[in-house]
Scaffold this motif. Structure first.
Motif, mmCIF file in Angstrom:
data_model
loop_
_atom_site.group_PDB
_atom_site.id
_atom_site.type_symbol
_atom_site.label_atom_id
_atom_site.label_comp_id
_atom_site.label_asym_id
_atom_site.label_seq_id
_atom_site.Cartn_x
_atom_site.Cartn_y
_atom_site.Cartn_z
ATOM 1 N N PHE A 121 -76.654 -72.978 53.644
ATOM 2 C CA PHE A 121 -76.310 -71.607 53.327
ATOM 3 C C PHE A 121 -77.530 -70.982 52.782
ATOM 4 C CE2 PHE A 121 -74.468 -68.148 50.588
ATOM 5 C CZ PHE A 121 -74.007 -67.359 51.338
ATOM 6 N N VAL A 122 -78.070 -71.458 51.690
ATOM 7 C CA VAL A 122 -79.352 -71.067 51.012
ATOM 8 C C VAL A 122 -80.390 -70.905 51.997
ATOM 9 C CG1 VAL A 122 -81.191 -71.358 49.138
ATOM 10 C CG2 VAL A 122 -78.673 -71.631 48.694
ATOM 11 N N LEU A 123 -80.682 -72.180 53.005
ATOM 12 C CA LEU A 123 -81.862 -71.908 53.736
ATOM 13 C C LEU A 123 -81.765 -71.087 54.758
ATOM 14 C CD1 LEU A 123 -84.109 -73.909 54.971
ATOM 15 C CD2 LEU A 123 -82.666 -74.976 56.398
ATOM 16 N N GLU A 124 -80.595 -70.815 55.113
ATOM 17 C CA GLU A 124 -80.416 -69.559 56.346
ATOM 18 C C GLU A 124 -80.873 -68.643 55.756
ATOM 19 O OE1 GLU A 124 -80.245 -70.150 59.556
ATOM 20 O OE2 GLU A 124 -80.238 -67.975 59.865
ATOM 21 N N LEU A 125 -80.428 -68.237 54.481
ATOM 22 C CA LEU A 125 -80.750 -66.868 53.922
ATOM 23 C C LEU A 125 -82.180 -66.757 53.458
ATOM 24 C CD1 LEU A 125 -77.685 -66.161 51.752
ATOM 25 C CD2 LEU A 125 -78.255 -65.088 53.965
ATOM 26 N N ARG A 126 -82.813 -67.881 53.054
ATOM 27 C CA ARG A 126 -84.354 -68.183 52.570
ATOM 28 C C ARG A 126 -84.917 -68.010 53.982
ATOM 29 N NH1 ARG A 126 -86.223 -66.884 48.092
ATOM 30 N NH2 ARG A 126 -85.982 -68.636 46.215
ATOM 31 N N LEU A 127 -84.781 -68.271 55.150
ATOM 32 C CA LEU A 127 -85.400 -68.397 56.477
ATOM 33 C C LEU A 127 -85.189 -66.829 56.840
ATOM 34 C CD1 LEU A 127 -84.495 -71.513 58.468
ATOM 35 C CD2 LEU A 127 -86.571 -70.754 57.298
ATOM 36 N N ARG A 128 -84.541 -65.917 56.249
ATOM 37 C CA ARG A 128 -84.293 -64.591 56.704
ATOM 38 C C ARG A 128 -84.857 -63.617 55.404
ATOM 39 N NH1 ARG A 128 -79.802 -62.992 59.853
ATOM 40 N NH2 ARG A 128 -79.468 -64.750 61.257
ATOM 41 N N ASP A 129 -85.924 -64.281 54.530
ATOM 42 C CA ASP A 129 -86.408 -63.541 53.399
ATOM 43 C C ASP A 129 -85.527 -62.866 52.548
ATOM 44 O OD1 ASP A 129 -88.884 -64.967 54.411
ATOM 45 O OD2 ASP A 129 -89.507 -63.060 55.639
ATOM 46 N N VAL A 130 -84.295 -63.173 52.515
ATOM 47 C CA VAL A 130 -83.329 -62.741 51.590
ATOM 48 C C VAL A 130 -83.769 -62.887 50.135
ATOM 49 C CG1 VAL A 130 -80.908 -62.500 50.810
ATOM 50 C CG2 VAL A 130 -81.363 -62.599 53.258
ATOM 51 N N PRO A 131 -84.057 -62.279 49.281
ATOM 52 C CA PRO A 131 -84.434 -62.449 47.570
ATOM 53 C C PRO A 131 -83.501 -63.362 47.093
ATOM 54 C CG PRO A 131 -84.415 -59.842 48.227
ATOM 55 C CD PRO A 131 -83.548 -60.485 49.388
ATOM 56 N N GLY A 132 -84.188 -64.215 46.413
ATOM 57 C CA GLY A 132 -83.387 -65.191 45.542
ATOM 58 C C GLY A 132 -82.135 -64.563 44.622
ATOM 59 N N LEU A 133 -82.314 -63.583 44.201
ATOM 60 C CA LEU A 133 -81.314 -62.982 43.411
ATOM 61 C C LEU A 133 -80.090 -62.715 44.216
ATOM 62 C CD1 LEU A 133 -81.083 -62.526 40.191
ATOM 63 C CD2 LEU A 133 -81.643 -59.926 40.875
ATOM 64 N N VAL A 134 -80.233 -62.117 45.508
ATOM 65 C CA VAL A 134 -79.221 -61.745 46.371
ATOM 66 C C VAL A 134 -78.512 -63.153 46.870
ATOM 67 C CG1 VAL A 134 -78.560 -60.674 48.573
ATOM 68 C CG2 VAL A 134 -80.277 -59.745 46.993
ATOM 69 N N ILE A 135 -79.339 -64.034 46.967
ATOM 70 C CA ILE A 135 -78.825 -65.407 47.638
ATOM 71 C C ILE A 135 -77.863 -66.006 46.363
ATOM 72 C CG2 ILE A 135 -79.269 -67.789 48.470
ATOM 73 C CD1 ILE A 135 -81.882 -66.730 49.518
ATOM 74 N N GLY A 136 -78.407 -66.010 45.216
ATOM 75 C CA GLY A 136 -77.625 -66.393 44.158
ATOM 76 C C GLY A 136 -76.273 -65.707 44.078
ATOM 77 N N GLU A 137 -76.247 -64.265 44.077
ATOM 78 C CA GLU A 137 -75.082 -63.509 44.057
ATOM 79 C C GLU A 137 -73.992 -63.939 45.211
ATOM 80 O OE1 GLU A 137 -74.265 -59.859 43.364
ATOM 81 O OE2 GLU A 137 -75.768 -59.540 41.772
ATOM 82 N N ARG A 138 -74.634 -64.223 46.289
ATOM 83 C CA ARG A 138 -73.548 -64.413 47.639
ATOM 84 C C ARG A 138 -73.097 -65.874 47.359
ATOM 85 N NH1 ARG A 138 -72.663 -60.208 48.612
ATOM 86 N NH2 ARG A 138 -74.310 -58.619 49.508
ATOM 87 N N LEU A 139 -73.901 -67.072 46.679
ATOM 88 C CA LEU A 139 -73.549 -68.250 46.520
ATOM 89 C C LEU A 139 -72.451 -68.151 45.359
ATOM 90 C CD1 LEU A 139 -73.708 -70.764 47.885
ATOM 91 C CD2 LEU A 139 -75.647 -71.304 46.053
#
Lengths: 125, 257
Positions: free
Chosen positions: B30-48
């Motif tokens: 999940f994190v890899l896919e969002l990272r590859l889409r250049d989503v900011p870490g803070l937003v990824i953390g919120e989604r997780l």
């Protein structure tokens, strides 16, 4: 009258409106929204369906969010309707009432036509 | 139950959370896919955090509640704010530039030691281009690499090795063009280029994106400080790797060349 779960495509069309309606009662979070919808008879709304919808509401500024810690669990993301969210809900309710009334009239008329058609075909035989 | 609104918890990397450790495979994808889409870490953390909060309440594993992690990441990203960070592709480009400069630079050191001019033919230039292309598309192949590490990893290794072997075999077999610059100048110049690119890579990893760790908005668990300390020195490794290798090769050529 016994009713099974509604077809998923019906729910998809009105889920956002139903979620906004739940939020109109006050700040709430994903699991509670899913619970309210289940209690209302919409069935088990999966996280994979609910959270993208909540993300869209957030992106469109229909809700504001804040994280809260609690005595149980790691924390919850609360959603609160904004003024734009309330306006969207009112607008949606008006449109839904008009649409559902239109569908109701149409289906009732279709039912009458079906009854007439069956009756006349029996009479002719 | 009592709840306190708007609690500002100290940032904690998601990898320290027991939930993420318990569902490592799902969360990593999940994190890899969002990272590859250049989503900011803070937003990824919120989604997780949403996933963890929901699964904790329902008792479901994330695969049951949210389905395939890659598909869910795409879906949630499509519905989210279009905020982006530059990260992955910039670092890939900087890394590719460093490797190319190192390959040419270390070859120049060898010629500098032996007193010969640096030459390149078309085949060798083609091989360099293949290596550069392989490095530049690394972010793109990262997803299949995670899914099929042996198949994709072997293919990638084979391409880069073939390019290296091809370049070595092609030396002296066809008409080579002499690079009209002294190998010493090339070797030193490209070392400076490698240093500059390393600095940029370090800036990219720590500077503007220093706060771009994937942090959780949820109540922190112990060991958060350990993660923060570790990420501080780990981030030095990628930028230092190529200059160190460049320097080591230079010393080896001078000592044993």
């Amino acid at each position: 009258m016994p009713t099974g779960p509604q077809p998923s495509e019906w729910l998809r069309g009105v889920l956002e409106l139903c979620v906004l309606r739940v939020m109109a009662d006050g700040p709430t979070y994903g699991y509670a929204i899913a619970g309210r919808l289940a209690d209302a008879g919409f069935g088990d709304i999966k996280g994979g369906t609910l959270y993208p919808l909540l993300a869209r509401l957030e992106k469109n500024e229909l809700v504001i969010v804040d994280w809260r810690t609690g005595d149980t669990g790691p924390g919850r993301k609360y959603f609160t309707l904004t003024d734009a969210g309330r306006a969207e809900l009112e607008h949606g309710l008006t449109r839904w009432e008009a649409f559902s009334a239109r569908v109701g009239v149409h289906l009732a008329a279709g039912g009458d036509a079906f009854v007439h058609s069956t009756h006349s075909s029996r009479s002719s035989t | 139950m009592s709840e306190s609104p708007g609690v500002q918890a100290a940032p904690q990397e998601v990898w320290e959370r027991p939930f993420v450790r318990a569902h490592q495979e799902w969360c990593s994808a999940f994190v890899l896919e969002l990272r590859l889409r250049d989503v900011p870490g803070l937003v990824i953390g919120e989604r997780l955090g949403e996933v963890e909060g929901h699964c904790t309440e329902t008792g479901e594993p994330p695969s049951a509640a949210f389905g395939d992690p890659t598909d869910y990441a795409r879906e949630i990203d499509a519905e989210s704010s279009p905020e982006r960070v530059s990260g992955v592709w910039t670092i890939a480009a900087l890394g590719a530039g460093q490797v190319l400069a190192m390959l040419v630079g270390t070859a120049a050191i060898r010629n500098w030691v032996s007193g010969e001019p640096l030459t390149y033919n078309l085949v060798q230039l083609g091989c360099l281009a293949v290596v550069a292309a392989a490095l530049l598309c690394l972010p793109r192949v990262l997803r299949p690499l995670m899914a099929h590490p042996w198949v994709v990893g072997t293919a990638l290794f084979a391409v880069v090795t073939a390019a290296g072997v091809g370049a070595a075999a092609a030396s002296g077999t066809s008409s080579a063009t002499v690079v009209p610059v002294s190998p010493a100048v090339i070797a030193i110049g490209l070392f400076m280029v490698v240093i500059a690119l390393s600095w940029l890579e370090y800036r990219e990893l720590t500077g503007d994106s220093a706060d771009d760790l994937v942090t959780s908005p949820l109540t922190p668990e112990p060991r958060a400080n350990i993660a923060a300390q570790r990420s501080g020195w780990i981030v030095l490794l990628p930028p230092l790797m190529i200059p160190t290798y460049y320097l080591a090769m230079g010393i080896l050529f001078w000592v044993f060349g």
